[in-house]
Design an enzyme around this catalytic site. Sequence first.
Site, PDB file in Angstrom:
ATOM      1  N   LYS A 119       6.580  -0.539   3.134  1.00  0.00           N
ATOM      2  CA  LYS A 119       6.220  -0.915   1.774  1.00  0.00           C
ATOM      3  C   LYS A 119       7.329  -0.466   0.831  1.00  0.00           C
ATOM      4  CE  LYS A 119       2.386  -0.096  -1.511  1.00  0.00           C
ATOM      5  NZ  LYS A 119       1.072   0.590  -1.652  1.00  0.00           N
ATOM      6  N   SER A 199      -2.610  -2.118  -3.012  1.00  0.00           N
ATOM      7  CA  SER A 199      -1.268  -2.510  -3.384  1.00  0.00           C
ATOM      8  C   SER A 199      -0.354  -2.777  -2.191  1.00  0.00           C
ATOM      9  CB  SER A 199      -0.650  -1.410  -4.259  1.00  0.00           C
ATOM     10  OG  SER A 199      -0.432  -0.218  -3.523  1.00  0.00           O
ATOM     11  N   SER A 223      -5.559   1.256  -1.307  1.00  0.00           N
ATOM     12  CA  SER A 223      -4.401   0.380  -1.189  1.00  0.00           C
ATOM     13  C   SER A 223      -3.878   0.182   0.223  1.00  0.00           C
ATOM     14  CB  SER A 223      -3.266   0.886  -2.086  1.00  0.00           C
ATOM     15  OG  SER A 223      -3.587   0.674  -3.438  1.00  0.00           O
TER      16      SER A 223
END
Length: 549
Positions: A119, A199, A223
């Site tokens: 990420k 996210s 997330s």
Amino acid sequence: MKATLFYAAVILLCTACAPSQPTTSNASVASTDEDAGRASVEFWLDKSAAEQAQAIAQGELSSEALVKGYLARIEKLDGDVNSILALNPNAIEEAKAADLARRNKMRKGPLFGLPVLLKDNIETSELPTTAGAMALVNNDTKRDAPIVARLKAAGAIVLGKTNLSEWANFRSESSISGWSAVGGLTRNPHMLSRSACGSSSGSGAAMALRLASLAVGTETNGSIICPASMNGVVGFKPTVGLLSRTHIVPISYTQDTAGPMTASVDDAWLMASVMAGVDTKDSATKEASQHRLSAPQQSMLATDLKGVRVGVVRYRQGDNPHVLSTYEQALNSLKAAGAELVEISDFKQPETFWADSYQVLLSEFHYSLNEYLEGSPADIPVRSVSELITYNQSSPRELALFNQDIFEKAADTDDINSQKYASALALVRETARDNGIDALLAAHRVDVLVAPSNSPAFLIDGVYGDHAPMGFIGIGYLAAVAGYPHLTVPAGEVKSLPVGISFIGKQWDDEKVLRIGSIFEAKHGVHVKPSLLPTRLHSPALLEAVKGL
């Protein structure tokens, strides 16, 4: 930075190196060999990371072939999904070096030769770490986060960075999950009109399409779990403090953690065991060495759940009949595996819980992000939340879809030395821990709590932002605030969209949660393959009904 640009360069380079005028017979043989090679690699792309690592160790598969296979799949499948934000330009060369090391009997590490996606709020030396924000486009720190260093020490190759909800979805109360100014919008690969959730949207969508062997996400409150559940993959949020958070763009030092997003529970277990460990720069990890995970071995995996008591959470299961049906099927699999199911129908929390939990995040975010921005060695234009707000005000791209009201509230909130912050933190942690998960486990004498991970993916909405018509469900928020382990495993599908089931334990019960989840996965055996449907109405089963008579 985009995947397509790098992959096009690889194609051009390969073309330039190829013979210009092969004979007809040679061309035919070469074509046959290439087709066979592609078919062989395609076979391995969807295998578990553990199986891939074993195949590389035994010489049945090369790391170079695996990396090139995933690059080809990214080029083929990721165009509309947009899960990949940037690719490591050295990935192929690193894979070649891994193959040479294996041939020279220098192979080391349980993830040797496997490509991993990170990420894009996690630092790695090969690429900038942008958190999806224009202000951090040049945040090329040349550093590896400790968890990345551990992955590399285990032999993994960083394939690239995944897109995310900008600033880990902590910029606006009307945000659109999966969107960042740098990466654009990530869509759900099961249904492109639906959210990939935030996210860690890019990591979830990428693993659903299987664009790498493994992926890493981060979570503050949902997330990892939400995108894993809504994209139909495994997501594991470990106990806060099991994994270092150094050199990861922060929100909350009491709730932040990285975690695996994978195709199977055992892959997540293996990955977590590699990334876990003490980091002297992160005080939360001071006890990590006492709770190190053993890598999953066949000999240590039980074949059933006899003697395991499972707390079945009912008070946050929602009222969607399709989700409830899927939940019941998952519970039946747990029961069939030998688990004893214990009903939990009620839980009360203080009226100020949500307001206080928000207060904690605002205060910690202001402090933590200022510290990160001040400490970045890269040439970035902002060094504080206040400067970041001003920067965004001058960027039409940043504010094109939604505002930055969370930033503005964080800039004006009480700091971490205030009594208001201290009181809020005490209340939410006591609610989630002592009076929450710990109390529920003890009162019902259960090993873990289970609940639906979340509702099916909601529509991407450019007007109202994230909006789940039947509400968000599950008790992941308690695990997030408590900092306790939380695993989501695919449980089934509702109208072509995945639904997950959550396993939650007490602090440091990570291995227990993973072991129970692994047995459930083996017994339940659900895999929801992405269809890349524009909408549900494009489903082949519905086309005739849509057309009418």
